[in-house]
Design a protein around this motif. Structure first.
Motif, mmCIF file in Angstrom:
data_model
loop_
_atom_site.group_PDB
_atom_site.id
_atom_site.type_symbol
_atom_site.label_atom_id
_atom_site.label_comp_id
_atom_site.label_asym_id
_atom_site.label_seq_id
_atom_site.Cartn_x
_atom_site.Cartn_y
_atom_site.Cartn_z
ATOM 1 N N ARG A 21 38.731 60.434 -55.207
ATOM 2 C CA ARG A 21 39.879 61.281 -55.051
ATOM 3 C C ARG A 21 39.923 62.068 -53.670
ATOM 4 O O ARG A 21 40.898 62.216 -53.131
ATOM 5 N N LEU A 22 38.536 62.128 -53.175
ATOM 6 C CA LEU A 22 38.535 62.655 -51.769
ATOM 7 C C LEU A 22 37.847 61.755 -50.729
ATOM 8 O O LEU A 22 37.385 60.716 -50.895
ATOM 9 N N SER A 23 38.530 62.476 -49.551
ATOM 10 C CA SER A 23 37.968 61.752 -48.208
ATOM 11 C C SER A 23 36.399 61.538 -48.235
ATOM 12 O O SER A 23 35.560 62.589 -48.618
ATOM 13 N N ARG A 24 35.839 60.554 -47.260
ATOM 14 C CA ARG A 24 34.519 60.640 -47.427
ATOM 15 C C ARG A 24 34.125 61.597 -46.704
ATOM 16 O O ARG A 24 32.754 62.346 -47.048
ATOM 17 N N VAL A 25 34.803 62.485 -45.578
ATOM 18 C CA VAL A 25 34.194 63.576 -44.823
ATOM 19 C C VAL A 25 34.196 64.752 -45.799
ATOM 20 O O VAL A 25 33.234 65.405 -45.797
ATOM 21 N N VAL A 26 35.344 64.841 -46.428
ATOM 22 C CA VAL A 26 35.340 66.078 -47.556
ATOM 23 C C VAL A 26 34.453 66.178 -48.665
ATOM 24 O O VAL A 26 33.722 67.049 -48.882
ATOM 25 N N TYR A 27 34.228 64.844 -49.125
ATOM 26 C CA TYR A 27 33.264 64.558 -50.287
ATOM 27 C C TYR A 27 31.848 64.856 -49.748
ATOM 28 O O TYR A 27 31.013 65.685 -50.278
ATOM 29 N N ALA A 28 31.457 64.510 -48.248
ATOM 30 C CA ALA A 28 30.096 64.691 -47.798
ATOM 31 C C ALA A 28 29.894 66.258 -47.634
ATOM 32 O O ALA A 28 28.886 66.815 -47.830
ATOM 33 N N ARG A 29 30.944 66.988 -47.076
ATOM 34 C CA ARG A 29 30.761 68.233 -46.687
ATOM 35 C C ARG A 29 30.801 69.128 -47.975
ATOM 36 O O ARG A 29 29.827 70.028 -47.866
ATOM 37 N N LEU A 30 31.464 68.636 -48.756
ATOM 38 C CA LEU A 30 31.300 69.403 -50.335
ATOM 39 C C LEU A 30 30.108 69.294 -50.808
ATOM 40 O O LEU A 30 29.193 70.202 -51.459
ATOM 41 N N MET A 31 29.570 68.121 -50.953
ATOM 42 C CA MET A 31 28.258 67.694 -51.350
ATOM 43 C C MET A 31 27.223 68.308 -50.560
ATOM 44 O O MET A 31 26.165 69.001 -51.200
ATOM 45 N N ALA B 135 27.905 70.918 -60.462
ATOM 46 C CA ALA B 135 28.772 70.734 -59.407
ATOM 47 C C ALA B 135 28.540 69.537 -58.680
ATOM 48 O O ALA B 135 29.754 68.560 -58.192
ATOM 49 N N VAL B 136 27.446 69.056 -58.523
ATOM 50 C CA VAL B 136 27.209 67.637 -57.992
ATOM 51 C C VAL B 136 27.909 66.499 -58.906
ATOM 52 O O VAL B 136 28.505 65.671 -58.497
ATOM 53 N N GLY B 137 27.648 66.687 -60.248
ATOM 54 C CA GLY B 137 28.318 65.753 -61.266
ATOM 55 C C GLY B 137 29.792 65.847 -61.139
ATOM 56 O O GLY B 137 30.499 64.945 -61.097
ATOM 57 N N LEU B 138 30.526 67.257 -61.212
ATOM 58 C CA LEU B 138 31.967 67.170 -60.919
ATOM 59 C C LEU B 138 32.438 66.653 -59.800
ATOM 60 O O LEU B 138 33.528 65.714 -59.733
ATOM 61 N N LEU B 139 31.817 66.671 -58.754
ATOM 62 C CA LEU B 139 32.105 66.181 -57.323
ATOM 63 C C LEU B 139 31.878 64.523 -57.392
ATOM 64 O O LEU B 139 32.657 63.848 -56.956
#
Length: 138
Positions: A60-70, A50-54
């Motif tokens: 394509r993701l906002s910084r906040v969305v990317y950080a929270r998903l990560m 999942a980290v690799g896919l993210l």
């Protein structure tokens, strides 16, 4: 891409994650006595995948969305580490690689760092710590 890792490394990490998840699924179905180890492998390496896919989708993701998903995925890595420690705690011969206490310690340390770091990443949403240009604490 949001992260600083090059695309080839991210793809390789994703492929390794797929391989180890597949091995965990293989263990689940063909070695029923090894199911606890299979769960730990699927959790941890599924999170690596999942980290690799993210990271591949990061731009394509906002910084906040990317950080929270990560952060959520990183917490899953912590759960995988904790599962490994729990397996070693309950069955001292399950891993059969070195002292079981070492596996428990690695599981606890992984839970603290991955789980705690992931939680912090989710809460902060990628905002850095420290003082901003105006002198205000963040």
């Amino acid at each position: 891409m949001v992260g600083s890792t090059d695309r080839g490394t991210v793809i390789m990490m994703s492929v390794v994650g797929v391989i180890f998840v597949a091995l965990g699924v293989f263990l689940w179905f063909f070695q029923p006595q090894a199911r606890p180890v299979a769960v730990a492998a699927i959790l941890f390496f599924g999170a690596c995948l999942a980290v690799g896919l993210l990271q591949l989708q990061g731009g394509r993701l906002s910084r906040v969305v990317y950080a929270r998903l990560m952060g959520a995925v990183t917490m899953l890595m912590g759960v995988g580490c904790a599962a490994l420690g729990l397996v070693a705690w309950r069955d001292h011969n399950a891993l059969d690689r070195g002292p079981w206490q070492l596996s428990v310690a690695v599981g606890v340390i992984g839970l603290i760092f991955f789980g705690g770091g992931g939680l912090l990443l989710m809460i902060r949403g990628g905002r850095p710590f420290g003082v901003d240009a105006d002198g205000f604490r963040r």
